[in-house]
Write a protein that holds these residues in place. Structure first.
Motif, PDB file in Angstrom:
ATOM      1  N   HIS A  49      -0.424  -2.819   9.925  1.00  0.00           N
ATOM      2  CA  HIS A  49      -1.212  -1.708   9.383  1.00  0.00           C
ATOM      3  C   HIS A  49      -0.315  -0.700   8.670  1.00  0.00           C
ATOM      4  O   HIS A  49      -0.609  -0.297   7.530  1.00  0.00           O
ATOM      5  CB  HIS A  49      -1.986  -1.028  10.505  1.00  0.00           C
ATOM      6  N   TRP A  50       0.792  -0.311   9.318  1.00  0.00           N
ATOM      7  CA  TRP A  50       1.613   0.742   8.744  1.00  0.00           C
ATOM      8  C   TRP A  50       2.422   0.259   7.551  1.00  0.00           C
ATOM      9  O   TRP A  50       2.653   1.023   6.598  1.00  0.00           O
ATOM     10  CB  TRP A  50       2.502   1.364   9.820  1.00  0.00           C
ATOM     11  N   LEU A  51       2.817  -0.997   7.546  1.00  0.00           N
ATOM     12  CA  LEU A  51       3.473  -1.524   6.350  1.00  0.00           C
ATOM     13  C   LEU A  51       2.503  -1.571   5.174  1.00  0.00           C
ATOM     14  O   LEU A  51       2.887  -1.297   4.028  1.00  0.00           O
ATOM     15  CB  LEU A  51       4.060  -2.907   6.631  1.00  0.00           C
ATOM     16  N   SER A  52       1.263  -1.868   5.445  1.00  0.00           N
ATOM     17  CA  SER A  52       0.250  -1.825   4.385  1.00  0.00           C
ATOM     18  C   SER A  52       0.032  -0.391   3.906  1.00  0.00           C
ATOM     19  O   SER A  52      -0.161  -0.147   2.707  1.00  0.00           O
ATOM     20  CB  SER A  52      -1.065  -2.428   4.885  1.00  0.00           C
ATOM     21  N   GLU A  53       0.085   0.564   4.826  1.00  0.00           N
ATOM     22  CA  GLU A  53      -0.107   1.977   4.475  1.00  0.00           C
ATOM     23  C   GLU A  53       0.950   2.460   3.489  1.00  0.00           C
ATOM     24  O   GLU A  53       0.676   3.324   2.651  1.00  0.00           O
ATOM     25  CB  GLU A  53      -0.072   2.842   5.742  1.00  0.00           C
ATOM     26  N   VAL A  54       2.173   1.941   3.606  1.00  0.00           N
ATOM     27  CA  VAL A  54       3.243   2.382   2.704  1.00  0.00           C
ATOM     28  C   VAL A  54       3.397   1.430   1.513  1.00  0.00           C
ATOM     29  O   VAL A  54       4.385   1.499   0.779  1.00  0.00           O
ATOM     30  CB  VAL A  54       4.585   2.534   3.447  1.00  0.00           C
ATOM     31  N   GLY A  55       2.425   0.542   1.305  1.00  0.00           N
ATOM     32  CA  GLY A  55       2.414  -0.303   0.126  1.00  0.00           C
ATOM     33  C   GLY A  55       3.275  -1.542   0.207  1.00  0.00           C
ATOM     34  O   GLY A  55       3.665  -2.106  -0.831  1.00  0.00           O
ATOM     35  N   LEU A  56       3.580  -1.990   1.423  1.00  0.00           N
ATOM     36  CA  LEU A  56       4.432  -3.172   1.580  1.00  0.00           C
ATOM     37  C   LEU A  56       3.686  -4.325   2.251  1.00  0.00           C
ATOM     38  O   LEU A  56       4.301  -5.158   2.936  1.00  0.00           O
ATOM     39  CB  LEU A  56       5.685  -2.813   2.391  1.00  0.00           C
ATOM     40  N   GLY A  57       2.388  -4.386   2.045  1.00  0.00           N
ATOM     41  CA  GLY A  57       1.604  -5.444   2.654  1.00  0.00           C
ATOM     42  C   GLY A  57       2.034  -6.832   2.228  1.00  0.00           C
ATOM     43  O   GLY A  57       1.853  -7.802   2.975  1.00  0.00           O
ATOM     44  N   ASN A  58       2.632  -6.932   1.040  1.00  0.00           N
ATOM     45  CA  ASN A  58       3.077  -8.240   0.545  1.00  0.00           C
ATOM     46  C   ASN A  58       4.576  -8.458   0.713  1.00  0.00           C
ATOM     47  O   ASN A  58       5.132  -9.426   0.167  1.00  0.00           O
ATOM     48  CB  ASN A  58       2.707  -8.409  -0.934  1.00  0.00           C
ATOM     49  N   ARG A  59       5.242  -7.577   1.477  1.00  0.00           N
ATOM     50  CA  ARG A  59       6.698  -7.685   1.651  1.00  0.00           C
ATOM     51  C   ARG A  59       7.079  -7.755   3.131  1.00  0.00           C
ATOM     52  O   ARG A  59       8.243  -7.576   3.479  1.00  0.00           O
ATOM     53  CB  ARG A  59       7.392  -6.492   1.002  1.00  0.00           C
ATOM     54  N   MET A  60       6.128  -8.027   3.991  1.00  0.00           N
ATOM     55  CA  MET A  60       6.365  -7.942   5.430  1.00  0.00           C
ATOM     56  C   MET A  60       7.409  -8.933   5.926  1.00  0.00           C
ATOM     57  O   MET A  60       8.143  -8.648   6.880  1.00  0.00           O
ATOM     58  CB  MET A  60       5.052  -8.168   6.190  1.00  0.00           C
ATOM     59  N   GLN A  61       7.488 -10.102   5.305  1.00  0.00           N
ATOM     60  CA  GLN A  61       8.397 -11.146   5.780  1.00  0.00           C
ATOM     61  C   GLN A  61       9.754 -11.108   5.069  1.00  0.00           C
ATOM     62  O   GLN A  61      10.582 -11.990   5.274  1.00  0.00           O
ATOM     63  CB  GLN A  61       7.751 -12.521   5.606  1.00  0.00           C
ATOM     64  N   HIS A  62       9.985 -10.077   4.289  1.00  0.00           N
ATOM     65  CA  HIS A  62      11.264  -9.933   3.604  1.00  0.00           C
ATOM     66  C   HIS A  62      12.263  -9.211   4.507  1.00  0.00           C
ATOM     67  O   HIS A  62      11.907  -8.316   5.272  1.00  0.00           O
ATOM     68  CB  HIS A  62      11.096  -9.154   2.295  1.00  0.00           C
ATOM     69  N   TYR A  63      13.524  -9.593   4.370  1.00  0.00           N
ATOM     70  CA  TYR A  63      14.611  -8.947   5.110  1.00  0.00           C
ATOM     71  C   TYR A  63      15.116  -7.745   4.313  1.00  0.00           C
ATOM     72  O   TYR A  63      14.918  -7.674   3.086  1.00  0.00           O
ATOM     73  CB  TYR A  63      15.738  -9.945   5.356  1.00  0.00           C
ATOM     74  N   PRO A  64      15.761  -6.782   4.983  1.00  0.00           N
ATOM     75  CA  PRO A  64      16.225  -5.587   4.268  1.00  0.00           C
ATOM     76  C   PRO A  64      17.043  -5.891   3.016  1.00  0.00           C
ATOM     77  O   PRO A  64      16.890  -5.214   1.995  1.00  0.00           O
ATOM     78  CB  PRO A  64      17.060  -4.857   5.322  1.00  0.00           C
ATOM     79  N   ALA A  65      17.899  -6.915   3.062  1.00  0.00           N
ATOM     80  CA  ALA A  65      18.722  -7.250   1.894  1.00  0.00           C
ATOM     81  C   ALA A  65      17.890  -7.724   0.714  1.00  0.00           C
ATOM     82  O   ALA A  65      18.368  -7.731  -0.432  1.00  0.00           O
ATOM     83  CB  ALA A  65      19.755  -8.319   2.268  1.00  0.00           C
ATOM     84  N   GLN A  66      16.656  -8.125   0.971  1.00  0.00           N
ATOM     85  CA  GLN A  66      15.761  -8.591  -0.091  1.00  0.00           C
ATOM     86  C   GLN A  66      14.876  -7.469  -0.629  1.00  0.00           C
ATOM     87  O   GLN A  66      14.061  -7.712  -1.520  1.00  0.00           O
ATOM     88  CB  GLN A  66      14.880  -9.725   0.443  1.00  0.00           C
ATOM     89  N   LEU A  67      15.055  -6.271  -0.097  1.00  0.00           N
ATOM     90  CA  LEU A  67      14.232  -5.131  -0.490  1.00  0.00           C
ATOM     91  C   LEU A  67      15.076  -4.112  -1.255  1.00  0.00           C
ATOM     92  O   LEU A  67      16.273  -3.963  -1.010  1.00  0.00           O
ATOM     93  CB  LEU A  67      13.640  -4.455   0.752  1.00  0.00           C
ATOM     94  N   SER A  68      14.435  -3.403  -2.168  1.00  0.00           N
ATOM     95  CA  SER A  68      15.111  -2.301  -2.863  1.00  0.00           C
ATOM     96  C   SER A  68      15.332  -1.145  -1.902  1.00  0.00           C
ATOM     97  O   SER A  68      14.774  -1.107  -0.794  1.00  0.00           O
ATOM     98  CB  SER A  68      14.264  -1.848  -4.049  1.00  0.00           C
TER      99      SER A  68
END
Length: 231
Positions: free
Chosen positions: A131-150
Motif C-alpha cells: 500500500h505505502w509503496l503504491s502511495e509514493v508512486g512505486l507500485g511497479n518498482r516493488m521488486q527492484h533492489y536499491p541499486a536498480q532505483l534512482s
C-alpha cells in the motif's frame, strides 16, 4: 502557517548539555538547550555544518544520551529507560528519513518496507508495505533492489518505510541532500503531503532555507543554543 491547536507535548528537551572529552579539555557542543514540540507540529532545525544538528537529532530520538539535562518523548523521560525499553519506545513512536536513504541493498523495495513492519509484529506487513509503496508512486518498482532505483526512487522507498509504521514523530535529516533540485522538490512535496494527511509531528534538519520555510516553526542551532525565528 497556523499552528495546531493541541496542547499535547510529544517531545521536550530541558536544560540539555552535550560535551565530549578531548586530550586536554572538554568540547562543549550544547549547553542549557531547551525545546518543546507539540503533537502535529512541523519544525525545522537549521544551522551551519558542524553546529551539531545531527547530534541533537540523536539526542532527541533517544539514540544518544545528553551529558546533562532531560529529554521527554511521549511523556517518557528517556534517561530513566533501559536500552531495550528505549528501543521499543522508538519503534512505536518514531520513524526516520535520512539523506543517504539507509536501505538494505540485499532487499527489494518491498522487503525494505515490509521488514520495518515485521519488526513491529504487524500481521499485515506485506499488505501495508505494498500500500505505502503504491502511495509514493512505486507500485511497479516493488521488486527492484536499491541499486536498480534512482536516488529519488530510493528516497521514496524510505518515505514509504517511514510512514508505514504510522509514527507519531518523524525525523528527517537532510532528506534532499543527495538529490538534484527537481527531484528534491518532488520528494519534499510528497513528504509534506503525506505528513499533513497522517498528522505526523515532523522534525526536519536542513541547510535549505526554502525547505525550512515550509515548516510551521524554524529554530537555528548556533553556539550551542536554539534560536527560534519569529513571524
Amino acid at each position: 502557517m497556523t499552528l495546531p491547536t493541541t496542547d499535547e507535548i510529544i517531545l521536550e528537551a530541558q536544560h540539555v548539555a552535550k560535551w565530549f572529552p578531548t586530550q586536554d579539555q572538554r568540547l562543549n557542543l550544547f549547553s542549557d538547550l531547551n525545546l518543546r514540540v507539540h503533537t502535529g507540529q512541523t519544525l525545522a532545525i537549521v544551522g551551519r555544518s558542524g553546529a551539531g544538528k545531527s547530534t541533537l537529532l540523536s539526542l532527541l530520538a533517544g539514540l544518544d544520551q545528553p551529558s546533562e539535562g532531560q529529554i521527554y518523548l511521549a511523556g517518557h523521560q528517556l534517561a530513566t529507560l533501559d536500552d531495550r525499553t528505549r528501543a521499543d519506545l522508538r519503534a512505536r513512536q518514531i520513524s526516520f528519513i535520512f539523506q543517504s536513504f539507509h536501505l538494505l541493498p540485499e532487499l527489494t523495495a518491498l522487503d525494505n518496507v515490509r521488514l520495518a513492519l515485521e519488526i513491529r509484529g504487524d500481521r499485515h506487513a506485506d499488505e501495508q508495505a505494498r500500500h505505502w509503496l503504491s502511495e509514493v508512486g512505486l507500485g511497479n518498482r516493488m521488486q527492484h533492489y536499491p541499486a536498480q532505483l534512482s536516488g529519488g526512487e530510493q528516497q521514496r522507498v524510505a518515505i514509504a518505510r517511514a510512514f508505514a509504521t504510522q509514527p507519531a514523530l518523524l525525523f528527517a535529516d537532510e532528506p534532499t541532500g543527495n538529490l538534484d533540485e527537481e527531484t528534491g522538490h518532488q520528494i519534499i512535496e510528497q513528504l509534506f503531503d503525506l505528513n499533513t494527511r497522517e498528522n505526523t509531528t515532523l522534525i526536519l534538519i536542513t541547510h535549505d532555507p526554502e525547505l525550512a520555510a515550509r515548516c510551521q516553526r524554524c529554530v537555528t542551532l548556533h553556539a550551542g543554543q536554539l534560536h527560534e525565528a519569529t513571524a
